[in-house]
Design an enzyme around this catalytic site. Sequence first.
Site, PDB file in Angstrom:
ATOM      1  N   LYS A 167       0.854  -1.190   0.000  1.00 46.84           N
ATOM      2  CA  LYS A 167       0.000   0.000   0.000  1.00 46.84           C
ATOM      3  C   LYS A 167       0.887   1.237   0.000  1.00 46.84           C
ATOM      4  O   LYS A 167       1.904   1.277   0.705  1.00 46.84           O
ATOM      5  CB  LYS A 167      -0.906  -0.014   1.234  1.00 46.84           C
ATOM      6  N   SER A 212      -9.636   1.778   2.452  1.00 46.42           N
ATOM      7  CA  SER A 212      -8.706   2.517   1.628  1.00 46.42           C
ATOM      8  C   SER A 212      -7.668   1.629   0.944  1.00 46.42           C
ATOM      9  O   SER A 212      -7.079   2.038  -0.047  1.00 46.42           O
ATOM     10  CB  SER A 212      -7.990   3.573   2.469  1.00 46.42           C
ATOM     11  N   SER A 267      -9.918  -0.484   6.746  1.00 48.63           N
ATOM     12  CA  SER A 267      -9.297  -0.299   5.429  1.00 48.63           C
ATOM     13  C   SER A 267      -8.616  -1.519   4.848  1.00 48.63           C
ATOM     14  O   SER A 267      -8.271  -1.524   3.665  1.00 48.63           O
ATOM     15  CB  SER A 267      -8.305   0.861   5.476  1.00 48.63           C
TER      16      SER A 267
END
Lengths: 528, 521
Positions: A110, A185, A209
Amino acid sequence: MAQRPQLLKKCLEAQPVFQKRCRAMATSASNADVTTGSIKQLQGDLRSGARSAVEVAKEYLERVAKTEPSVRSFLHVAEESALEQAAAIDRAIEGGKALGPLAGVPIGVKDNICTKGLPSTGGSRILENFTPPYDATAIARLKAAGAVIIGKMNCDEFGMGSSTENSGYHITANPWDLTRVPGGSSGGSAAGVAAGQVMASLGSDTGGSIRQPASFCGVVGLKPTYGLVSRYGLMAYASSLDCIGPLANSVEDAAIVLGAMAGHDEADSTSEKQKVPDYTANLRPASELDSRPLAGVRLGLISETMGEGVDPGVVTAIQAAAAHYEQLGAVVEEVSLPSFRQGLPAYYVLAPSEASSNLSRYDGVRYGLRVEGDELTSMYGKTRDQGFGAEVKRRILMGTYALSAGYYDAFYKRAQQVRTLIQRDFQSVLSKYDALLSPTVPTTAYQIGEKTEDPLSMYVGDIMTVNVNLAGLPALVVPCGLDQGLPVGLQLVGPAFGEAELLRLGHVFEQTNSTWRNADLPELVVAR
Amino acid sequence: MKLPGMHAQGVRRGQALKAVAEGLTAQDASAGLEEKYEAVIGIETHVQLNTATKAFCRCRSQYGAEPNTNVCPVCMGLPGALPVLNARVLESAVKLGLALHCTIAPRSKFDRKQYFYPDLPKGYQISQFDIPVAQSGWVEVDLPVEFGGGRRRFGVTRAHLEEDAGKSVHGGGGRLSGSGFSQVDLNRAGVPLIEIVSDPDMRTGLEAAEYGAEIQRIVRYLGISNGNMAEGSMRCDVNVSVRPRGRERFGTKVEIKNMNSFSAMQRAIDFEIARQSALLEAGKDGEIVLETRLWEEGAQRTISMRVKEGLADYRYFPEPDLPEIELTADYLEDVRASLPELPDEKRRRYAAAGLSMQDVLVLANNSDVAAYFERVLGAGADIKAAANWMMGDITKYCKAEKILITDVAMAPETLAELIALIGDGTISGKIGKEILPDLLKEGGGAKQLVEKKGLLQISDDSAVEALVDEVLAAHPKELELFRGGKKKLQGFFTGQVMKKSGGRVNPALMQKVLAAKLNGQ
Ligand SMILES: [Zn+2]
């Protein structure tokens, strides 16, 4: 074998040029399908010489090249360094050196996790072209374990969002339906695993997330206990809630990745000095399980998560999962968490409060974007206005307000009290049950653009997940079924540092869940 | 409360009044203002700790390095970097808290103080807001004898830990406004500070200066800071308000900054008291506003820097990156046991040993002097004799040579040796004074020098008799006069014997022998 989304069908429709390459890959992949191999299989293949790490890295990079135009889960593909890392693994194999548990495993990271020498923007324009001079502790540990970093995955800006629509760069598509969001996210991390672009990925979870996109994309996602994995190098969104965790094709893969990065880190004062067990020790393949492998296990189904506002298809899938657990020998009972509904508002006070402070460092002075102004204040203003997206600004404003003199007690302090309440409720229920079951999200993946105009409706989607962060507990999401062709993820919440048992429970479920394994196989698999 | 040192203070304040009078209007300044008005003074002291590394990272905490060389992801506020508390910093704060007689919080925490400035890398300063490490303490000071003396106790509200910011350098002039560019040096960012907030207990510039000096002595005694005001490792911000005597309510508080010595602090405060008193006296209360004023050393006055518009909202909240600080009773006991004797304890001990307050203040208040003196005492010297040497010849020598006690070559043990040589009659006091400068300059042993120079006292009976005989034989006329009744001449003979011996003869023995020979033959 995990289920594959109908990715290629969409690719074919969307991309005429892409068509040939996809087909070519689909046939050539029939023997050694890069998208379904497990980490353990890969370790065996590398050690036996059946495949080399460079070959594997190239296979995945090719897969990325083919699928990325439609999925767009990456912000940066690190082809060069990935091949270098893979070559180093091959040299180690040749030299007869000991290999780490992630040797040659293609991993996506990420973008809000700092990677030395690779751009790390956190999905924000304010950090466009920012390349950190250091690796996050989790990354350093993965590298030490032999992981090959394929690239940086798209995410909502600084982790603020549930769909990747708040990325400062682009929207990632859900590989199951390219018109839908992958969740967020950590949407890029989840979509990347689902699309077979990476074998596993790292996400971060502040209010759901990792888990929500895992649910939307039909992959396994684990949010560890707060303090189990070092936050050093994770761009802070809400420091007291942020956790780094793995997303993977299987519970076993997630366990291996977690084991490689968990454990105390001197550089993170909030990381705990817990001994890290072998998370794979109790994971038995289906063939070794008896008929009631979970006899004696007590599970609580959180009643507040099964009622109003939850899609019927999701409820059905979770009920089926609960029934499956009963078949495996576990006792499943409905339990109530009275403070459950207070979590969401408390979360949306605490997280923005911390965010408003954590994001102060993006001021254009030392790194990242700077928009010149006539004087200091206007430089700050212009830089932050152009660098931050709407959702980030909204949360900075909310947080600044909540921390202001005169409002602090009514908002921040009150929210902290709610947090304590939620922790107690969980504690009391988890003293009676080994784990709690719930849906991960009230819905399956929604259409891109469906909720962008209504932030509140998007916040409501976090209702099943935020409480777990407020309580600092671990939670595992395992795909448990489909609702109108879209994945539903089952959330298992355990006691602090109870990851090993959560993974065992998830693994037994995964190994025996015929609903998921025998569901309508998507196009990609049929083509083979 | 009777004010100390009114006289000397009055003189100083009188000068300040004059300056105010010249700067404002003549009639504003009138005699007797200090009888009519009372000042209330509180001090915020920032002490920079001398730990090897910064408060929350492993960068060196050192002055004078090339800009931005002692930096890392943590103190530069890079994305993802996290603070880790330096254990030495906490220990320093606990030491200081104990030395200030504070209550040490068994559980305290860090908070974020938030504001934007280019030299503040994270956009917030890690500080302590509502639960400081130390609270509710006091210091006691002995005011200088020349200002009337007296003992004062000043309350300490709290002492808390925080990190320093970096340094902004503005191109084209020292100020931000009008600069073409600014540069930031983050070497200082993250350097540990302790902020000590006093109760508003001081009433005069002298008291405030003595409070500051005592804090400086304490941090130096504890070895946690060099306390250097000129370098900025100790900074005092002073709040001064003035009210009519007898009134409970405080006047409007004015903050004064930019004083780089305690003497400047004293003058700045006295100036400010006089300025505010004069304004009150002239009925211009409204001209005393909540503001920050700078002390101008050149002009010997304070000037307005900025008016405070309302209270700044720093949006403090608990620092989530750092766990609460928990201090066990065992830890506190260990730190307490490690504390050295503090300046006030030392002063009490010296006074109890019979030293005058004048001597006590000189010997105890400078940590270097005190350390030297302690070693002299440690080598067995009598405290009064040692004090006399320190206060007399040694001070004189240092002044003349413009050096500090730390610069003299003579080891403290040598002074003890010198005192012992005089005490046991090996040398006379006179010889002692004569050889002291050599010792201070060259070092070496006292006895060694005495022997080398042949200065041992002549205390042998026959040797003294021989000396006396020689002198008497050389002065038959004076001997005859003495024996004829001119007894005053004994002094003459004493001087002659002393001269002949080069000052080395034991005076008492010589007197005895001389008297016997003069009188009884
Ligand atoms: Zn540093």
